[in-house]
Design a protein around this motif. Sequence first.
Motif, PDB file in Angstrom:
ATOM      1  N   GLU A 239      42.586 100.149  62.825  1.00  0.00           N
ATOM      2  CA  GLU A 239      43.807  99.565  62.266  1.00  0.00           C
ATOM      3  C   GLU A 239      43.626  99.576  60.754  1.00  0.00           C
ATOM      4  OE1 GLU A 239      46.709  98.177  60.825  1.00  0.00           O
ATOM      5  OE2 GLU A 239      45.365  96.472  60.684  1.00  0.00           O
ATOM      6  N   GLY A 242      47.337  96.798  58.267  1.00  0.00           N
ATOM      7  CA  GLY A 242      47.216  95.357  58.033  1.00  0.00           C
ATOM      8  C   GLY A 242      48.495  94.563  58.215  1.00  0.00           C
ATOM      9  N   GLN A 244      51.773  93.066  60.773  1.00  0.00           N
ATOM     10  CA  GLN A 244      51.956  92.610  62.150  1.00  0.00           C
ATOM     11  C   GLN A 244      52.226  93.798  63.071  1.00  0.00           C
ATOM     12  OE1 GLN A 244      51.816  89.273  63.117  1.00  0.00           O
ATOM     13  NE2 GLN A 244      51.991  89.933  65.237  1.00  0.00           N
ATOM     14  N   SER A 246      51.528  97.000  62.675  1.00  0.00           N
ATOM     15  CA  SER A 246      50.408  97.943  62.842  1.00  0.00           C
ATOM     16  C   SER A 246      49.301  97.316  63.686  1.00  0.00           C
ATOM     17  CB  SER A 246      49.872  98.383  61.484  1.00  0.00           C
ATOM     18  OG  SER A 246      49.353  97.282  60.771  1.00  0.00           O
ATOM     19  N   MET A 247      49.087  96.009  63.522  1.00  0.00           N
ATOM     20  CA  MET A 247      48.053  95.347  64.331  1.00  0.00           C
ATOM     21  C   MET A 247      48.429  95.398  65.811  1.00  0.00           C
ATOM     22  SD  MET A 247      45.192  93.719  64.590  1.00  0.00           S
ATOM     23  CE  MET A 247      44.611  92.753  63.183  1.00  0.00           C
ATOM     24  N   PHE A 262      39.489  96.470  62.626  1.00  0.00           N
ATOM     25  CA  PHE A 262      40.518  96.252  61.592  1.00  0.00           C
ATOM     26  C   PHE A 262      39.859  95.783  60.304  1.00  0.00           C
ATOM     27  CE2 PHE A 262      41.336  91.558  61.479  1.00  0.00           C
ATOM     28  CZ  PHE A 262      40.512  91.164  62.515  1.00  0.00           C
ATOM     29  N   VAL A 265      44.297  92.605  56.516  1.00  0.00           N
ATOM     30  CA  VAL A 265      45.363  91.979  57.283  1.00  0.00           C
ATOM     31  C   VAL A 265      46.179  91.134  56.304  1.00  0.00           C
ATOM     32  CG1 VAL A 265      44.078  89.898  57.945  1.00  0.00           C
ATOM     33  CG2 VAL A 265      45.688  90.892  59.554  1.00  0.00           C
ATOM     34  N   VAL A 269      50.033  87.760  59.598  1.00  0.00           N
ATOM     35  CA  VAL A 269      49.778  88.360  60.913  1.00  0.00           C
ATOM     36  C   VAL A 269      49.303  87.291  61.902  1.00  0.00           C
ATOM     37  CG1 VAL A 269      48.274  89.954  62.182  1.00  0.00           C
ATOM     38  CG2 VAL A 269      49.309  90.661  60.005  1.00  0.00           C
ATOM     39  N   ILE A 271      48.199  87.006  66.061  1.00  0.00           N
ATOM     40  CA  ILE A 271      47.907  87.783  67.257  1.00  0.00           C
ATOM     41  C   ILE A 271      48.154  86.892  68.475  1.00  0.00           C
ATOM     42  CG2 ILE A 271      46.113  89.070  68.492  1.00  0.00           C
ATOM     43  CD1 ILE A 271      44.775  89.339  65.635  1.00  0.00           C
ATOM     44  N   LEU A 283      38.020  93.232  69.785  1.00  0.00           N
ATOM     45  CA  LEU A 283      38.640  93.189  68.465  1.00  0.00           C
ATOM     46  C   LEU A 283      37.587  92.738  67.466  1.00  0.00           C
ATOM     47  CD1 LEU A 283      41.319  93.394  66.878  1.00  0.00           C
ATOM     48  CD2 LEU A 283      41.850  91.072  67.642  1.00  0.00           C
TER      49      LEU A 283
ATOM     50  N   GLY B 273      45.680  86.108  61.995  1.00  0.00           N
ATOM     51  CA  GLY B 273      44.965  87.334  61.662  1.00  0.00           C
ATOM     52  C   GLY B 273      44.016  87.175  60.496  1.00  0.00           C
ATOM     53  N   PHE B 277      40.037  87.671  60.506  1.00  0.00           N
ATOM     54  CA  PHE B 277      39.470  88.665  59.580  1.00  0.00           C
ATOM     55  C   PHE B 277      38.262  88.090  58.841  1.00  0.00           C
ATOM     56  CE2 PHE B 277      39.488  90.616  55.296  1.00  0.00           C
ATOM     57  CZ  PHE B 277      39.383  91.952  55.634  1.00  0.00           C
TER      58      PHE B 277
END
Lengths: 340, 340
Positions: A239, A242, A244, A246-247, A262, A265, A269, A271, A283, B273, B277
């Motif tokens: 990823e 960064g 929402q 694309s995640m 990833f 971000v 975002v 999840i 992840l 996110g 991260f």
Amino acid sequence: MRAVIMHAPGDVRVEEREDPRIIDPTDAIIRLTATCICGSDLWPYRGADQPDHQHMGHEYVGVVDEVGSAVETLEVGDFVVGSFVISCGTCEICRAGHQSRCVNAVFVDGAIGTQAERARIPFADGTLVATPGQPDAALIPSLLAASDVLGTGWFAADAAQAGPGRIVAVVGDGAVGLMGVLAAQQMGAERIIVVSRHADRQALAREYGATDIIEERGDEGVARLKELTDGLGAHSTIEAVGSQESMMQAIRSTRPGGSVGFVGVSHDVQIPGDELFFSAVHLHGGPAPVRRYLPELIQLIWDRVIDPGKVFDLILPLADAAEGYRAMDERRATKVLLTL
Amino acid sequence: MRAVIMHAPGDVRVEEREDPRIIDPTDAIIRLTATCICGSDLWPYRGADQPDHQHMGHEYVGVVDEVGSAVETLEVGDFVVGSFVISCGTCEICRAGHQSRCVNAVFVDGAIGTQAERARIPFADGTLVATPGQPDAALIPSLLAASDVLGTGWFAADAAQAGPGRIVAVVGDGAVGLMGVLAAQQMGAERIIVVSRHADRQALAREYGATDIIEERGDEGVARLKELTDGLGAHSTIEAVGSQESMMQAIRSTRPGGSVGFVGVSHDVQIPGDELFFSAVHLHGGPAPVRRYLPELIQLIWDRVIDPGKVFDLILPLADAAEGYRAMDERRATKVLLTL
């Protein structure tokens, strides 16, 4: 010395600042040979963060000019590549290879700023790696790439567990995505599918090892990827945007038991826990522990095995930094190298 | 046959239903020896899901009564343990060990229902594992535990990369959390820190290998755990509650580069996110691929190496299923075994 200062969003200037000097015995002072502008520098440039006369830059190669009394692995005159996070190299987290989250970590950006003629690098032994000798000029862009964008793409591929027999998807064709392609190929990926809409970036992605291109984004991109993978999805997804969208595209593009790496971000975002649960993916992400990979990456560059420096498509003198920011902001350049 | 039917939240009855019969050649019919009530059965019981005359149950051990013409690994009379997800055993996802996300997956709950005298198990070869012989009655609870709660705790510990030299944190002292403790100990964890406020569960956790107990929850629990781990956090964290608070406690309790395994999540959990991260943890979860672990778990039970059956603290006949649900709902029991 001259340094790049962001006065406010969109307002980048090159100004005189005092030369840095050794403060702690573990410091080194380096003279920059080259530096560059990062995609993440566009966040304050565009006002997502609020810069206030911020000293910019966190990617750098240069020559050691002075070392503190406790520095053991470096000498004056060494050519060095450094990580964008200062790391002590001795704490338990560093020793486990997660130097970007060192208990003494300092982000170079803002605190130090390497879009400048000189920089003070704390914990020099833990942060900098000397090259095997003085590099040819032709190697400078690639060594500079190692300090962040290559190291970050490499970490993304590693976090996504790219390797032999694995289908790798790369969401994003910016500099990090392209470096992720290069990394996945070096790691032996069977197939590398890149999400990209730009012909020039598609071309470079193919040069770095991409086998398939998907132009669709979001759920259409997921559907297209599933078509290419017997309905199962990728084993490993990088990823490299960064957002929402694309995640979620990355998670949904990955088969159960697969891995998503990833490396950036945006603040908003979120999840959804239940979707992550039923996706059954691994992840892993974070600020890339570039220092972990630097010795290996420097050697691959030194041996001309990889050529990540091609990611720089605009080279300007430091004095023209403002134009470099504009070119990246307007997408006229993927990544800008600044010479000194 | 008799089967447990949830008419509506809080309304559990044992009723007569038609005996199941072979439909596909890969089916087996089993006579249940024991079944149990899962913590997840309380979601519809409490109205979080809306049950409508749902046939309950997804944990089971029993004896094969009939096999379809294509079943190869099982014979009539075999004592078998099955996973709570039907899996074909032959697709690429199954072969990679993620059977709970088999491309032909069927969740036993609702679709089949094993709180009953008999059950039809599709893809019997891919779902059921025969024990080495007919088990002693004393082994039945432990074998039953393997079919979900042990397999789930084991997966959580595996997803969290529990192992030698690792400090494992377990957020939650329910049946899954306790099985996570047992699993972490079997995997060789150096230290196992359990978040628990119940004296009886603390005692069982210590019996299964817990070395430290934390009574605080949320950020206070995180602070306490950091105190116990030189400020760094656990290497491996098992999230065994499934709430927003517990998920964030798990992530925040884990050191950079560490791993969080999660095995259940309520619908409203959102993972920020940017926090994920900067945590730099590995996050992996999902419906546990119990089938992957069954051969190993059955052998450990058969050899009396582990005794997960102790997690059942109330044993009732199937006819008293409604009382079993009440006891778990009112927290008078951690986990209820139903005999047939």
